[in-house]
Design an enzyme around this catalytic site. Structure first.
Site, PDB file in Angstrom:
ATOM      1  CB  SER A 256     -26.950  18.812  60.409  1.00 12.71           C
ATOM      2  OG  SER A 256     -25.667  18.675  60.988  1.00 12.71           O
ATOM      3  CE  LYS A 257     -26.905  17.292  52.675  1.00 13.33           C
ATOM      4  NZ  LYS A 257     -27.566  18.525  52.218  1.00 13.33           N
ATOM      5  NE  ARG A 258     -22.723  19.713  62.991  1.00 13.77           N
ATOM      6  CZ  ARG A 258     -22.553  19.451  64.269  1.00 13.77           C
ATOM      7  NH1 ARG A 258     -21.450  18.859  64.683  1.00 13.77           N
ATOM      8  NH2 ARG A 258     -23.489  19.759  65.134  1.00 13.77           N
TER       9      ARG A 258
END
Ligand code: GLU
Length: 485
Positions: A256-258
């Site tokens: 995911s984006k993180r």
């Protein structure tokens, strides 16, 4: 004799305006499965979910595939014999198939109201539709149709037994039919659900290999029951492993984006080259026969094989991608590097007159991403503010006591030069070191600091002096002398 069918794969993105690396990997593997077997790769746009529809998103799909070097043999823009290739343009073809299933007793009309279904969702132990309309009598159905009651069409799942299929990656999968819901095939508006449309589309487009993310594994028995209901051949399924990201504590979780950029466009913006991204993604769940890591698309087309796909989750490793990117950069010709680096040269240097090919010579072996270039070379355009402490370097044996005289002497010798070429600059300063019985570093350290105003530079003193040009270089050394006073 068996007729060997041509392999046909399809990439069926929904136009959401964003190409996640997982989607890109699906597209790539579909493409490679087709190409490695002389087959055809089809692009089908699945735009029936109007709520998710995003303006301009179809262009994102075309642009991404183009940039990635994945070219489709059939699709909305290039045509083909199995069109239309946009699902919304196929919308009238699904209902007759569902009606055929009703006639054959394999599907039924369900008139349950939204309210009833909502209530059911709250209370049902079955955890889904209770098959209320499955056994309505002919008369009841006729009456409801006459009254114009809206209905959906549901698939009649077998109530007992098991459904088994073999996935090319995950192996044999069996589910109890009693766990399968009577899923909706056609909605009240007459349009198909994704679960119905994908089967009809894949069959009518002659798709032999369905490649998709493993989140579809659990739905596949339902699809197979549809293929069986129609008496159609079930395609080969190739479900792809999950893509995970590394967390700071060393564990992994769904990418995911993180973890970093997850979209193709964002990775490009981060400075990764399309060909490096594709190469990296090819290995994200697939292992070649040898330990080769760098592949051109052509080589991938030749070496890809389904058995090399792994079912264990693949971990997206940004460091590895960066390494691969640097390998692609190092392998470029100087001309290509200069061409691709030019926008970044301009960004940092504006219209400063400087020989780009010489910049390339000092940067190519050291560049991991083109986006790192501007920060590395900005000092050519403007001498940064710096502290005189930079003249102190233990290894080069320079300090604030010896630096003024060293730099002054270097300055005098450089000023006397007629020829400001690399070789001439080199000989001038190396001679100084020899004559004064000093380490080269003792002479060069201060010159480079004065010329660049920073400790870390691409290239050494000679390259930097040459690129700055005589006038600017001498001016900067004068400034350094001033600072050291
Ligand atoms: N439109 C679906 C998606 O984008 C396609 C899934 C598939 O059948 O491959 O997830």
């Amino acid at each position: 004799m068996d007729v060997i069918k041509q392999v046909r794969t399809r990439y069926a993105p929904s136009p959401t305006g964003f190409m996640h690396v997982g989607n890109l990997r699906t597209a790539l593997y579909e493409y490679l499965i087709a190409k490695s077997q002389g087959g055809a790769f089809v692009l089908r746009i699945e735009d029936t979910d109007r709520e998710r529809y995003v303006e301009g998103a179809v262009d994102v799909i075309y642009d991404t595939l183009k940039l990635a070097g994945i070219s489709h043999d059939e699709g909305p823009d290039v045509g083909g014999d199995f069109g239309p290739y946009v699902q919304s343009e196929r919308k009238d073809m699904y209902l007759p198939y569902a009606e055929q299933l009703i006639k054959e007793g394999k599907a039924y009309r369900c008139f349950c109201t939204k309210e009833r279904l909502e209530e059911l969702a709250q209370t049902s132990e079955f955890g889904g539709y209770d098959r209320h309309c499955r056994d309505l009598s002919e008369e009841e159905i006729a009456q409801k149709l006459k009254d114009g009651e809206p209905y959906v069409i549901r698939q009649k799942m077998p109530l007992e037994g098991k459904t088994t299929f073999t996935d090319a990656v995950f192996g044999e999968i069996t589910v109890d039919n009693s766990e399968l819901q009577d899923q909706i095939l056609i909605k009240t508006d007459g349009y198909p659900t994704y679960n119905f449309a994908n089967v009809i589309d894949d069959h009518t487009m002659g798709i032999t290999h369905v490649v998709r993310g493993s989140e579809y594994l659990s739905s596949t028995p339902k699809y197979n029951l549809l293929y069986d209901a129609f008496g159609w051949e079930i395609p080969t399924y190739v479900h792809l492993p999950l893509i995970m990201g590394k967390n700071e504590d060393g564990s992994v979780s769904k990418l995911s984006k993180r973890h970093g950029s997850t979209g193709f466009e964002d990775l490009i913006k981060d400075g990764y080259l399309p060909e490096a991204i594709i190469n990296y993604i090819a290995l994200l769940g697939w292992c070649p026969k040898d330990n080769k890591e760098i592949f051109t698309m052509k080589e991938l087309e030749e070496s890809f094989f389904i058995e090399g796909i792994s079912k264990s989750p693949a971990v997206f490793d940004y460091d590895k991608l960066l390494w691969m990117n640097a390998e692609y950069i190092k392998a470029m010709s100087d001309e290509e590097f200069t061409e691709r680096a030019t926008p970044y040269y301009r960004e940092a240097l504006g219209d400063l007159e400087i020989d780009y090919s010489k910049l390339t010579a000092i940067l190519k072996q050291r560049t991991e991403k083109f986006t790192d270039i501007p920060d590395k070379i900005r000092f050519f355009a403007e001498l940064p503010e710096y502290d005189k402490e930079l003249f102190v370097n233990k290894k080069s044996k320079t300090n604030l006591e010896n630096s003024p005289a060293l730099l002054q002497e270097a300055y005098d010798r450089l000023r006397a030069l007629d020829d400001w070429s690399y070789d001439s600059l080199h000989d001038c300063l190396i001679n100084m070191a020899v004559e004064k019985e000093l380490k080269n570093g003792t002479v060069l350290w201060g010159v480079r600091i004065a010329a660049a105003g920073q400790k870390v530079t691409p290239g050494g003193a000679f390259e930097i002096l040459e690129l700055l040009g005589r006038e600017e270089a001498l001016k900067r050394i004068e400034k350094g002398l001033e600072k050291l006073k």
